[in-house]
Scaffold this motif. Sequence first.
Motif, PDB file in Angstrom:
ATOM      1  N   LYS A  36      43.434 -25.873  54.840  1.00  0.00           N
ATOM      2  CA  LYS A  36      43.075 -24.975  55.934  1.00  0.00           C
ATOM      3  C   LYS A  36      43.140 -25.760  57.232  1.00  0.00           C
ATOM      4  N   ASP A  38      42.097 -25.402  61.088  1.00  0.00           N
ATOM      5  CA  ASP A  38      41.303 -24.552  61.978  1.00  0.00           C
ATOM      6  C   ASP A  38      41.881 -24.528  63.395  1.00  0.00           C
ATOM      7  N   ARG A  63      34.524 -17.354  47.583  1.00  0.00           N
ATOM      8  CA  ARG A  63      35.385 -16.193  47.888  1.00  0.00           C
ATOM      9  C   ARG A  63      36.862 -16.586  47.822  1.00  0.00           C
ATOM     10  N   PHE A  64      37.116 -17.894  47.884  1.00  0.00           N
ATOM     11  CA  PHE A  64      38.477 -18.406  47.802  1.00  0.00           C
ATOM     12  C   PHE A  64      38.751 -18.844  46.366  1.00  0.00           C
ATOM     13  N   ILE A  78      41.698 -14.493  48.522  1.00  0.00           N
ATOM     14  CA  ILE A  78      40.497 -14.542  49.347  1.00  0.00           C
ATOM     15  C   ILE A  78      39.820 -13.179  49.276  1.00  0.00           C
ATOM     16  N   LEU A  81      36.948 -11.023  53.198  1.00  0.00           N
ATOM     17  CA  LEU A  81      37.324 -11.866  54.333  1.00  0.00           C
ATOM     18  C   LEU A  81      36.306 -11.809  55.462  1.00  0.00           C
ATOM     19  N   GLU A  82      36.079 -12.961  56.078  1.00  0.00           N
ATOM     20  CA  GLU A  82      35.151 -13.087  57.201  1.00  0.00           C
ATOM     21  C   GLU A  82      35.909 -13.586  58.431  1.00  0.00           C
ATOM     22  N   ASP A  85      37.272 -17.053  58.539  1.00  0.00           N
ATOM     23  CA  ASP A  85      38.402 -17.412  57.675  1.00  0.00           C
ATOM     24  C   ASP A  85      39.709 -17.467  58.461  1.00  0.00           C
ATOM     25  N   TYR A  89      46.800 -21.525  56.962  1.00  0.00           N
ATOM     26  CA  TYR A  89      46.672 -22.050  55.608  1.00  0.00           C
ATOM     27  C   TYR A  89      48.009 -22.636  55.174  1.00  0.00           C
TER      28      TYR A  89
END
Lengths: 117, 113
Positions: A36, A38, A63-64, A78, A81-82, A85, A89
């Motif tokens: 990931k 960011d 969740r992943f 996933i 999702l939030e 996130d 990726y």
Amino acid sequence: DTAVSQTPKYLVTQMGNDKSIKCEQNLGHDTMYWYKQDSKKFLKIMFSYNNKELIINETVPNRFSPKSPDKAHLNLHINSLELGDSAVYFCASSQGNRGGRIFNEQFFGPGTRLTVL
Amino acid sequence: AQTVTQSQPEMSVQEAETVTLSCTYDTSESNYYLFWYKQPPSRQMILVIRQEAYKQQNATENRFSVNFQKAAKSFSLKISDSQLGDTAMYFCAFMKFGNDMRFGAGTRLTVKP
């Protein structure tokens, strides 16, 4: 000729949805990864998967979940999702051992930019 | 745990000049690999150069070379004759045997015409 491919390249979705990102490598490698990246460009390992052995970074929410139907594929699922996130990726692969030497260079896919609204 | 530090968030260099990007790491391992990856605006991660810790000779790839100081745990990247296409984020990475790779925070390099 693409060594490591990911689909889709861009993914925009609503909070709470479930989505998947697919990864395929045609290099015959033994190990695949998900990273990931960011908004500050920091790259963090999420998972590595080698011969059905899954190594999970403990900071990754459950969740992943990675799913590997075969050695050439490692998909990322996933759930729920939030907003946090949202990131890019990257999938990657490497050859664990060849001819007694360890080749640890990782080959990266083009990345999937996920945006959660 | 291994950590990788890139102390220069941003750097710039004039076209055709030389620039050095710094990287230090912390590990108790004796055998490991070090890498520099480049990420241009296209987002693709591209391997620039790699160094095996057991090799004393510094790796070179055309205009790219490293200064590997194992005792000091330092692994700097020198780019000679900088080109506009070298503009990118550069990531230093550490990997011990077992494929566990850790990246630094990156250095954004801009090559100016």
